[in-house]
Scaffold this active site. Structure first.
Site, PDB file in Angstrom:
ATOM      1  N   LYS A  13       0.828  -1.208   0.000  1.00 59.07           N
ATOM      2  CA  LYS A  13       0.000   0.000   0.000  1.00 59.07           C
ATOM      3  C   LYS A  13       0.860   1.256   0.000  1.00 59.07           C
ATOM      4  O   LYS A  13       0.669   2.156  -0.814  1.00 59.07           O
ATOM      5  CB  LYS A  13      -0.949   0.009   1.215  1.00 59.07           C
ATOM      6  CG  LYS A  13      -1.896  -1.173   1.259  1.00 59.07           C
ATOM      7  CD  LYS A  13      -2.843  -1.107   2.438  1.00 59.07           C
ATOM      8  CE  LYS A  13      -2.176  -1.155   3.795  1.00 59.07           C
ATOM      9  NZ  LYS A  13      -1.454  -2.433   4.060  1.00 59.07           N
ATOM     10  N   ARG A  88      -9.467   0.513   9.085  1.00 59.83           N
ATOM     11  CA  ARG A  88      -9.038  -0.856   9.352  1.00 59.83           C
ATOM     12  C   ARG A  88     -10.063  -1.610  10.180  1.00 59.83           C
ATOM     13  O   ARG A  88      -9.858  -2.787  10.456  1.00 59.83           O
ATOM     14  CB  ARG A  88      -7.730  -0.821  10.152  1.00 59.83           C
ATOM     15  CG  ARG A  88      -6.445  -1.056   9.332  1.00 59.83           C
ATOM     16  CD  ARG A  88      -5.295  -0.837  10.302  1.00 59.83           C
ATOM     17  NE  ARG A  88      -4.067  -1.496  10.012  1.00 59.83           N
ATOM     18  CZ  ARG A  88      -3.031  -0.921   9.373  1.00 59.83           C
ATOM     19  NH1 ARG A  88      -3.152   0.280   8.852  1.00 59.83           N
ATOM     20  NH2 ARG A  88      -1.906  -1.567   9.241  1.00 59.83           N
ATOM     21  N   ARG A 127      11.397  -5.422   5.313  1.00 55.80           N
ATOM     22  CA  ARG A 127      11.106  -4.016   5.015  1.00 55.80           C
ATOM     23  C   ARG A 127      12.053  -3.084   5.758  1.00 55.80           C
ATOM     24  O   ARG A 127      12.377  -3.277   6.920  1.00 55.80           O
ATOM     25  CB  ARG A 127       9.666  -3.677   5.399  1.00 55.80           C
ATOM     26  CG  ARG A 127       9.347  -2.196   5.232  1.00 55.80           C
ATOM     27  CD  ARG A 127       7.861  -1.930   5.170  1.00 55.80           C
ATOM     28  NE  ARG A 127       7.137  -2.321   6.352  1.00 55.80           N
ATOM     29  CZ  ARG A 127       5.814  -2.304   6.462  1.00 55.80           C
ATOM     30  NH1 ARG A 127       5.075  -1.890   5.444  1.00 55.80           N
ATOM     31  NH2 ARG A 127       5.235  -2.684   7.564  1.00 55.80           N
ATOM     32  N   ARG A 160      11.655  -1.187  11.154  1.00 53.96           N
ATOM     33  CA  ARG A 160      10.641  -0.901  12.161  1.00 53.96           C
ATOM     34  C   ARG A 160      10.600  -2.023  13.191  1.00 53.96           C
ATOM     35  O   ARG A 160      10.740  -3.176  12.853  1.00 53.96           O
ATOM     36  CB  ARG A 160       9.268  -0.786  11.487  1.00 53.96           C
ATOM     37  CG  ARG A 160       8.988   0.576  10.909  1.00 53.96           C
ATOM     38  CD  ARG A 160       7.782   0.588   9.982  1.00 53.96           C
ATOM     39  NE  ARG A 160       6.596  -0.077  10.513  1.00 53.96           N
ATOM     40  CZ  ARG A 160       5.437  -0.166   9.851  1.00 53.96           C
ATOM     41  NH1 ARG A 160       5.318   0.387   8.636  1.00 53.96           N
ATOM     42  NH2 ARG A 160       4.412  -0.792  10.366  1.00 53.96           N
ATOM     43  N   ARG A 171       0.229  -9.061  13.253  1.00 57.38           N
ATOM     44  CA  ARG A 171      -0.489  -8.023  12.493  1.00 57.38           C
ATOM     45  C   ARG A 171      -1.357  -8.632  11.399  1.00 57.38           C
ATOM     46  O   ARG A 171      -2.422  -8.132  11.099  1.00 57.38           O
ATOM     47  CB  ARG A 171       0.509  -7.027  11.911  1.00 57.38           C
ATOM     48  CG  ARG A 171       0.965  -6.041  13.007  1.00 57.38           C
ATOM     49  CD  ARG A 171       2.288  -5.412  12.721  1.00 57.38           C
ATOM     50  NE  ARG A 171       2.283  -4.690  11.482  1.00 57.38           N
ATOM     51  CZ  ARG A 171       3.342  -4.590  10.680  1.00 57.38           C
ATOM     52  NH1 ARG A 171       4.468  -5.162  11.001  1.00 57.38           N
ATOM     53  NH2 ARG A 171       3.247  -3.909   9.590  1.00 57.38           N
TER      54      ARG A 171
END
Ligand code: ADP
Ligand code: ADP
Ligand code: ZN
Length: 226
Positions: A13, A88, A127, A160, A171
């Site tokens: 996204k 969400r 990531r 992160r 998640r």
């Protein structure tokens, strides 16, 4: 034009939103970025949100809705926005609907980016994120040109804390239980547009552009019947 980017964590996204928002000349509003900025600055909101973000849980709806609505009322969102990571939950989706209707606006579409779970986990665990501009990279698929430095702004690139395997898995579970119901909600509203996220980032962008153009061309009623 107001658009929502929907999809599991790791679907791409953020990667897609930055370019798409530029193309469409609308503002990119990413709830995760807003939380991380508040946490980084140590604001009262950031202090309340931090424990949830660290654990991979959703921040409570009241805090989240207030933060995003405040952002949407800034002048740069007057003519449109590309929402990334919000809504969400069903409560957030309903709050967004109400707010837009109240302002005489509506969603033009919900772009749902899909990818298999294993792909998502591999993307999340690798990531890298710019601490300054929030641009994202990937250790293997999209490394920064200079190791540890953002291509766009030269900022420090870091992993992160919630991008570990364990938190990423949590998640994903949160996504399945709390966010997936939005797919049917928006499908029912005639707003859902599905996009294959399991292809190269450029191909995903092309598919998004084609589908957004189709939305712009189709009157609302036709989009609903499609
Ligand atoms: P989201 O915002 O949906 O959580 P991101 O845009 O942050 O997802 O992407 C997650 C990770 O996957 C990042 O490391 C990014 O560089 C990488 N990525 C994004 N899109 C693709 C793609 N199409 N192919 C391979 N890797 C991708
Ligand atoms: P990703 O890009 O991997 O999907 P985000 O950057 O969007 O992750 O979100 C990071 C974290 O911020 C989430 O795990 C959650 O704790 C919090 N968060 C972001 N958006 C929302 C939201 N709409 N509602 C509740 N919590 C959110
Ligand atoms: Zn940067």
């Amino acid at each position: 034009m107001y658009l929502v980017l929907l999809g599991p964590p790791g679907a791409g996204k953020g990667t897609q939103a930055v370019k798409l928002a530029e193309r469409l000349s609308i503002t990119h509003v990413a709830s995760g970025d807003l939380f991380r900025e508040n946490i980084g600055r140590g604001t009262p909101l950031g202090r309340r949100a931090k424990a949830y973000v660290d654990q991979g849980a959703l921040v409570p709806d009241d805090l989240t809705v207030a933060m995003v609505m405040e952002r949407l009322h800034q002048p740069d969102c007057r003519d449109g926005a590309l929402l990334d990571g919000f809504p969400r939950t069903m409560a957030q989706a309903q709050a967004l609907d109400q707010e837009l209707v109240g302002d005489g606006k509506r969603l033009a579409g919900v772009l749902y980016i899909k990818a298999p779970d294993q792909v998502l986990l591999t993307r999340l665990a690798g990531r890298l994120t710019c601490s300054n501009c929030q641009a994202t990279y990937h250790q293997t698929f999209h490394p920064p040109r200079v190791a540890g430095r953002c291509d766009r702004c030269g900022g420090r690139v870091y992993q992160r804390e919630d991008d570990t395997w364990e938190t990423a898995r949590r998640r994903l579970q949160v996504y399945f239980s709390q966010t997936m119901p939005l797919i049917e909600y928006y499908r029912h509203a005639g707003l859902l547009v599905e996009v294959n996220g399991d292809q190269g980032a450029e191909s995903v962008q092309e598919e998004l552009v084609v589908k957004v153009n189709a939305l712009e061309a189709a009157p609302f009623s036709e989009a609903q019947d499609a």
